[in-house]
Enzyme design. Sequence first.
Site, PDB file in Angstrom:
ATOM      1  N   TYR A 160      37.039  37.245  27.458  1.00  0.00           N
ATOM      2  CA  TYR A 160      37.896  38.762  27.955  1.00  0.00           C
ATOM      3  C   TYR A 160      37.187  39.690  26.791  1.00  0.00           C
ATOM      4  O   TYR A 160      36.947  40.740  26.576  1.00  0.00           O
ATOM      5  CB  TYR A 160      38.736  39.017  28.418  1.00  0.00           C
ATOM      6  CG  TYR A 160      38.948  38.388  29.725  1.00  0.00           C
ATOM      7  CD1 TYR A 160      39.341  37.095  30.158  1.00  0.00           C
ATOM      8  CD2 TYR A 160      39.686  39.186  30.218  1.00  0.00           C
ATOM      9  CE1 TYR A 160      39.500  36.695  31.111  1.00  0.00           C
ATOM     10  CE2 TYR A 160      39.685  38.765  31.319  1.00  0.00           C
ATOM     11  CZ  TYR A 160      40.025  37.305  31.842  1.00  0.00           C
ATOM     12  OH  TYR A 160      40.157  36.920  33.133  1.00  0.00           O
ATOM     13  N   LYS A 208      40.264  23.262  27.223  1.00  0.00           N
ATOM     14  CA  LYS A 208      39.264  22.211  27.386  1.00  0.00           C
ATOM     15  C   LYS A 208      38.578  22.045  26.338  1.00  0.00           C
ATOM     16  O   LYS A 208      37.792  22.073  26.233  1.00  0.00           O
ATOM     17  CB  LYS A 208      38.828  23.140  28.414  1.00  0.00           C
ATOM     18  CG  LYS A 208      36.734  22.210  28.853  1.00  0.00           C
ATOM     19  CD  LYS A 208      37.588  21.237  30.295  1.00  0.00           C
ATOM     20  CE  LYS A 208      36.270  20.227  30.338  1.00  0.00           C
ATOM     21  NZ  LYS A 208      36.464  19.193  31.335  1.00  0.00           N
ATOM     22  N   ASP A 241      41.071  21.229  33.760  1.00  0.00           N
ATOM     23  CA  ASP A 241      40.307  20.789  34.908  1.00  0.00           C
ATOM     24  C   ASP A 241      41.963  19.936  35.370  1.00  0.00           C
ATOM     25  O   ASP A 241      42.065  19.772  36.571  1.00  0.00           O
ATOM     26  CB  ASP A 241      39.535  19.411  34.997  1.00  0.00           C
ATOM     27  CG  ASP A 241      39.466  18.980  33.974  1.00  0.00           C
ATOM     28  OD1 ASP A 241      39.962  18.830  33.018  1.00  0.00           O
ATOM     29  OD2 ASP A 241      37.915  18.419  33.376  1.00  0.00           O
ATOM     30  N   ASP A 267      44.095  32.973  33.955  1.00  0.00           N
ATOM     31  CA  ASP A 267      43.941  33.793  34.277  1.00  0.00           C
ATOM     32  C   ASP A 267      43.173  32.893  35.651  1.00  0.00           C
ATOM     33  O   ASP A 267      44.464  33.332  37.426  1.00  0.00           O
ATOM     34  CB  ASP A 267      42.469  34.784  34.150  1.00  0.00           C
ATOM     35  CG  ASP A 267      42.006  35.275  35.249  1.00  0.00           C
ATOM     36  OD1 ASP A 267      42.936  36.059  35.789  1.00  0.00           O
ATOM     37  OD2 ASP A 267      40.923  35.551  36.263  1.00  0.00           O
ATOM     38  N   ASP A 271      46.408  32.560  39.482  1.00  0.00           N
ATOM     39  CA  ASP A 271      46.204  33.030  40.882  1.00  0.00           C
ATOM     40  C   ASP A 271      46.853  31.808  42.005  1.00  0.00           C
ATOM     41  O   ASP A 271      46.931  31.396  42.275  1.00  0.00           O
ATOM     42  CB  ASP A 271      44.869  33.140  40.854  1.00  0.00           C
ATOM     43  CG  ASP A 271      44.940  34.398  40.775  1.00  0.00           C
ATOM     44  OD1 ASP A 271      45.644  35.077  40.944  1.00  0.00           O
ATOM     45  OD2 ASP A 271      43.688  34.930  41.702  1.00  0.00           O
TER      46      ASP A 271
HETATM   47  C1  IPM Z   1      44.099  39.782  36.156  1.00  0.00           C
HETATM   48  C2  IPM Z   1      42.954  39.685  36.576  1.00  0.00           C
HETATM   49  C3  IPM Z   1      41.889  40.318  35.183  1.00  0.00           C
HETATM   50  C4  IPM Z   1      41.935  39.390  34.869  1.00  0.00           C
HETATM   51  C5  IPM Z   1      41.342  40.983  35.860  1.00  0.00           C
HETATM   52  C6  IPM Z   1      41.406  42.872  37.001  1.00  0.00           C
HETATM   53  C7  IPM Z   1      40.235  42.049  34.793  1.00  0.00           C
HETATM   54  O1  IPM Z   1      42.820  38.873  37.142  1.00  0.00           O
HETATM   55  O2  IPM Z   1      45.541  40.328  34.835  1.00  0.00           O
HETATM   56  O3  IPM Z   1      45.210  38.300  36.128  1.00  0.00           O
HETATM   57  O4  IPM Z   1      40.630  39.070  34.973  1.00  0.00           O
HETATM   58  O5  IPM Z   1      43.106  38.782  34.242  1.00  0.00           O
HETATM   59 MG    MG Z   2      44.055  36.944  37.466  1.00  0.00          MG
END
Ligand code: IPM
Ligand code: MG
Length: 370
Positions: A160, A208, A241, A267, A271
């Site tokens: 990032y 990884k 993975d 990240d 999710d």
């Molecule tokens: C998160 C989001 C962000 C990230 C985006 C919006 C840049 O997906 O906070 O997880 O990738 O960190």
């Molecule tokens: Mg995210």
Amino acid sequence: MKELELACESFRKLVQEQLDRVANAKSEKVDYSTKKTVTIGIVDGDGIGPIITGEAVKVLEHLLKDEIAAGSIVLKKIEGLTIENRLALNEAVPKAVLEEIKTCDVLLKGPTTTPMGGKMESANVTLRRELDLYANVRPVSIPEEGIDWMFYRENTEGEYVLGSRGVELPGLAMDFKVTTDFGTRRIARAAFEYAKNNGKTRVSIVTKANIMKKTDGKFTAICHEVAQDYPDITVDDWYIDIMTANLVNTKLRNQFQVILLPNLYGDIITDEAAQIQGGVGTAGSANIGDRYAMFEAIHGSAPRMIERGQGEYANPASMVKASAMLLRHICRVDAAERLEKAMDACDVVVSRYTPGATAYAYTDALIKLL
Ligand code: IPM
Ligand code: MG
């Protein structure tokens, strides 16, 4: 080749900047248990942001009404962090907005839209860097299954930190990933401290490092070094993975407790974890630094929901959870617990599918339970 020379020159600059970043890093911790006034900045965001942030603010106003009246807590609305304004000014976070944010202690921020490709950096990434919010803390729990995960994602380095500053030559593109001892040590310390203070017995490091040998290799080595200060905590290593597979392995997954990982893997896997919990709309996220902290939903601004006219069905639970994390962070533990209890008891299910309730119906019901 001229492009090659330019690329090498820009690489030198990037390396120097990263060295300077570490050399100039400072830490000024805030003690919220004694601070007289705590200012909470409110940023609506884009897409569904204004709807779900607005609902979370209603909840905070209700919970904190006495402190707001007494002036020990100030809710300060911050305008101008919209995709339209950012594009018009060509700034990921317009300077004036950043200055205003810096007058606050903590931030409740709705999701902001990140343009795909192009040069503009995500507002989130800019804010995490400018406010040095190095720990991305994301809880996921499913009590019926005995799942209580806490993700500690490094939030200022990895892919990032230079994500919008890669190199492009004819026929070739390169991005960079940066891992430092300093950056890894502080996220590892945060994860182990959390474990120690919350009765957790296991921290799992996820990388990884078999492929990203330098950066993830360093991340692993430094995490193990920090682990030596916590002899009562079991530490194990996983590759990202197999870890994504582990999270859908119902025989294994409830054994994980604290999961410590670099930025991009964190990240992606959070999710997945949020989806297992019931959808990304159910998950809150804290970005913690020593001076500032920012609380938000785990997910994005869902522009498609707005295009389809379904904004009122966006689930504010993510922002309400983030608000509970904010309250804990500023040492308002009673208010945080009241809110968490009410959330557990609230059976209104927000969904655009029938039968489903709106964001507003959820918040009304939640406030009645407070
Ligand atoms: C998160 C989001 C962000 C990230 C985006 C919006 C840049 O997906 O906070 O997880 O990738 O960190
Ligand atoms: Mg995210």
